[in-house]
Design an enzyme around this catalytic site. Sequence first.
Site, PDB file in Angstrom:
ATOM      1  N   TYR A 266       0.823  -1.208   0.000  1.00 48.03           N
ATOM      2  CA  TYR A 266       0.000   0.000   0.000  1.00 48.03           C
ATOM      3  C   TYR A 266       0.859   1.262   0.000  1.00 48.03           C
ATOM      4  CZ  TYR A 266      -4.585  -2.142   0.847  1.00 48.03           C
ATOM      5  OH  TYR A 266      -5.756  -2.828   0.737  1.00 48.03           O
TER       6      TYR A 266
ATOM      7  N   LYS B 258       3.526 -15.416   3.064  1.00 48.27           N
ATOM      8  CA  LYS B 258       3.763 -16.195   1.846  1.00 48.27           C
ATOM      9  C   LYS B 258       5.275 -16.406   1.761  1.00 48.27           C
ATOM     10  CE  LYS B 258       2.354 -18.078  -2.050  1.00 48.27           C
ATOM     11  NZ  LYS B 258       1.520 -19.288  -2.099  1.00 48.27           N
TER      12      LYS B 258
ATOM     13  N   ASP C   9      -2.459 -18.457   1.109  1.00 46.80           N
ATOM     14  CA  ASP C   9      -3.437 -19.175   0.271  1.00 46.80           C
ATOM     15  C   ASP C   9      -4.135 -20.257   1.105  1.00 46.80           C
ATOM     16  OD1 ASP C   9      -0.947 -20.423   0.404  1.00 46.80           O
ATOM     17  OD2 ASP C   9      -0.952 -21.132  -1.664  1.00 46.80           O
TER      18      ASP C   9
ATOM     19  N   ASP D 110      -6.169  -7.146   4.200  1.00 47.53           N
ATOM     20  CA  ASP D 110      -7.310  -6.534   3.508  1.00 47.53           C
ATOM     21  C   ASP D 110      -8.201  -7.625   2.922  1.00 47.53           C
ATOM     22  OD1 ASP D 110      -8.884  -4.514   2.215  1.00 47.53           O
ATOM     23  OD2 ASP D 110      -7.847  -5.020   0.341  1.00 47.53           O
TER      24      ASP D 110
ATOM     25  N   ASP E 167     -12.098  -9.268   4.501  1.00 47.79           N
ATOM     26  CA  ASP E 167     -13.359  -9.283   3.733  1.00 47.79           C
ATOM     27  C   ASP E 167     -13.905 -10.708   3.690  1.00 47.79           C
ATOM     28  OD1 ASP E 167     -13.438  -6.559   3.055  1.00 47.79           O
ATOM     29  OD2 ASP E 167     -14.056  -7.001   0.991  1.00 47.79           O
TER      30      ASP E 167
HETATM   31  C1  IPM Z   1     -10.386  -1.487   3.960  1.00 46.69           C
HETATM   32  C2  IPM Z   1     -10.652  -0.926   2.605  1.00 46.69           C
HETATM   33  C3  IPM Z   1      -9.516   0.021   2.232  1.00 46.69           C
HETATM   34  C4  IPM Z   1      -8.230  -0.785   2.181  1.00 46.69           C
HETATM   35  C5  IPM Z   1      -9.734   0.794   0.922  1.00 46.69           C
HETATM   36  C6  IPM Z   1     -11.024   1.587   0.935  1.00 46.69           C
HETATM   37  C7  IPM Z   1      -8.562   1.693   0.600  1.00 46.69           C
HETATM   38  O1  IPM Z   1     -10.811  -1.937   1.662  1.00 46.69           O
HETATM   39  O2  IPM Z   1     -10.316  -0.712   4.932  1.00 46.69           O
HETATM   40  O3  IPM Z   1     -10.267  -2.709   4.069  1.00 46.69           O
HETATM   41  O4  IPM Z   1      -7.910  -1.405   1.164  1.00 46.69           O
HETATM   42  O5  IPM Z   1      -7.521  -0.804   3.175  1.00 46.69           O
HETATM   43 MG    MG Z   2     -10.771  -3.890   2.464  1.00 43.21          MG
END
Ligand code: IPM
Ligand code: MG
Length: 352
Positions: free
Chosen positions: A142, A189, A221, A245, A249
Site C-alpha cells: 500500500y 507467503k 493461500d 485486507d 473481507d
Molecule cells: C479497507 C478498505 C480500504 C483498504 C480501501 C477503501 C482503501 O478496503 O479498509 O479494508 O484497502 O484498506
Molecule cells: Mg478492504
Amino acid sequence: MNFNIALLPGDGTGPEVVAQAVKAVDAVCKKFGHTVSYTKGLVGACAIDATGDPFPEETFQTCLKSDAVLFGAVGDPRYDNNPTAKVRPETGLLAMRKKLGLFANLRPMETYKSLVDKSPLKPELVDGAEFLCIRELTGGMYFGEKGRRDNGNTAYDTNIYSRHEIERILKLAFEYAQRRRKHLTVVDKANVLESSRLWREVAQEMAPKYPDVQTDYMFVDNAAMQIVRFPKFFDVLVTENTFGDILTDEASVIAGSMGLLASASIGEHTSLFEPIHGSYPQAAGKNIANPLATILSAAMMFEYAFGLMEEGKAIRRAVNQSIEEAYVTEDLAAGGRSYSTSEVGDWVAAHI
Ligand code: IPM
Ligand code: MG
C-alpha cells in the site's frame, strides 16, 4: 469523564451509520455520567469536492486534538472505474492511516447464534467461531514505492517491510493472543516472498518470549481456505497489509452480514474506529444500511481508546438484543419485518 470525539462520516452510507453510532455514544454517556463533544471533519470524496484534498489538514488537526476518531467510510463510484483519476477518496483514508500512525487494524470476527443461518457456511462451522484478525496497516504494498516505466506499459508496487514495522505489530498480536485463547497464527507467503521471509524470521525470534502462546505459521493461500473450511481453528491471526485486507473481507461473511463487523485502528496518535463494510454507495440516502457495525465500532472505542469495558458492554448488550429480537435492517431480516437505519439506531440507543 469528558470525551472529544472527531466524527468523520465520509461518503456513501457513512453519514447515516455514523449518526446512529452517535446516538449510542450519547446514550452510554448519559447512562454512565460522561460528557462528550463532537467535532466533524471531512474525508474522502466529500472532502475532495469541498477542498480538493481527500484528507485536508484541518481534518488531520481535528483528529490529533481528539480522544478518538469515529469514522464511517470513503469511496465514490465516480472514481472506481477511472484508473487515471489523480486524486481518489481512498487516498484520504491511506493518508489518514499514515499520518495518525495507525499501524494496527484490529478486526474481530464475531458470530451470533440467532444469525448462524444467514451465513453462507454450514451452521456447525459458524456456531461458536470467533477470532481476531490483526492487519498491519501502514506498510507493505500500500505504501511501498510504486510507479510506471516503459512509457506506462509496465507498472509496479513494492511490498516493503522493515524489522521495526514487523516487530511492533507482532508484539501486539502476541499480547492479544495471551489475553485470549493463547493461539496465534502468523499468515505470510514465506515460500515465495522475501518480505514474508523476514516476517517469519522475526516471528520465530519473538515466539520463545511468549511461551504460553501456541504460535503457528500459515501460508496466505492456505489461510484463505482454512477461514471458510474451519473458522474455529483461529484465535488471533496476524498478517501484512494486503493479505489482511483480503482475508478480513473473506472473514466478514462468516457472521452472515458484513454490516456487523467493527474495527479499531490503533498506533502512534489518536485511535480510529470504523465499520469494515465500506461506503455502500448503492444504499446512500436510502436509510437502509445496517448501522450495527458502526455502533459496535463505538463499543470498541469505549473499550480500546478509553478502557471503559462496562460502557462497551452496554452497547454490545443492546446490539445483541436487537439481533435476537429481530429489530434489524433488511440485510439481517430473515423473511420478517425489517427496519430502517435510523429506526435501528433509535432502538439500540433506547435499549442502552
Ligand atoms: C479497507 C478498505 C480500504 C483498504 C480501501 C477503501 C482503501 O478496503 O479498509 O479494508 O484497502 O484498506
Ligand atoms: Mg478492504
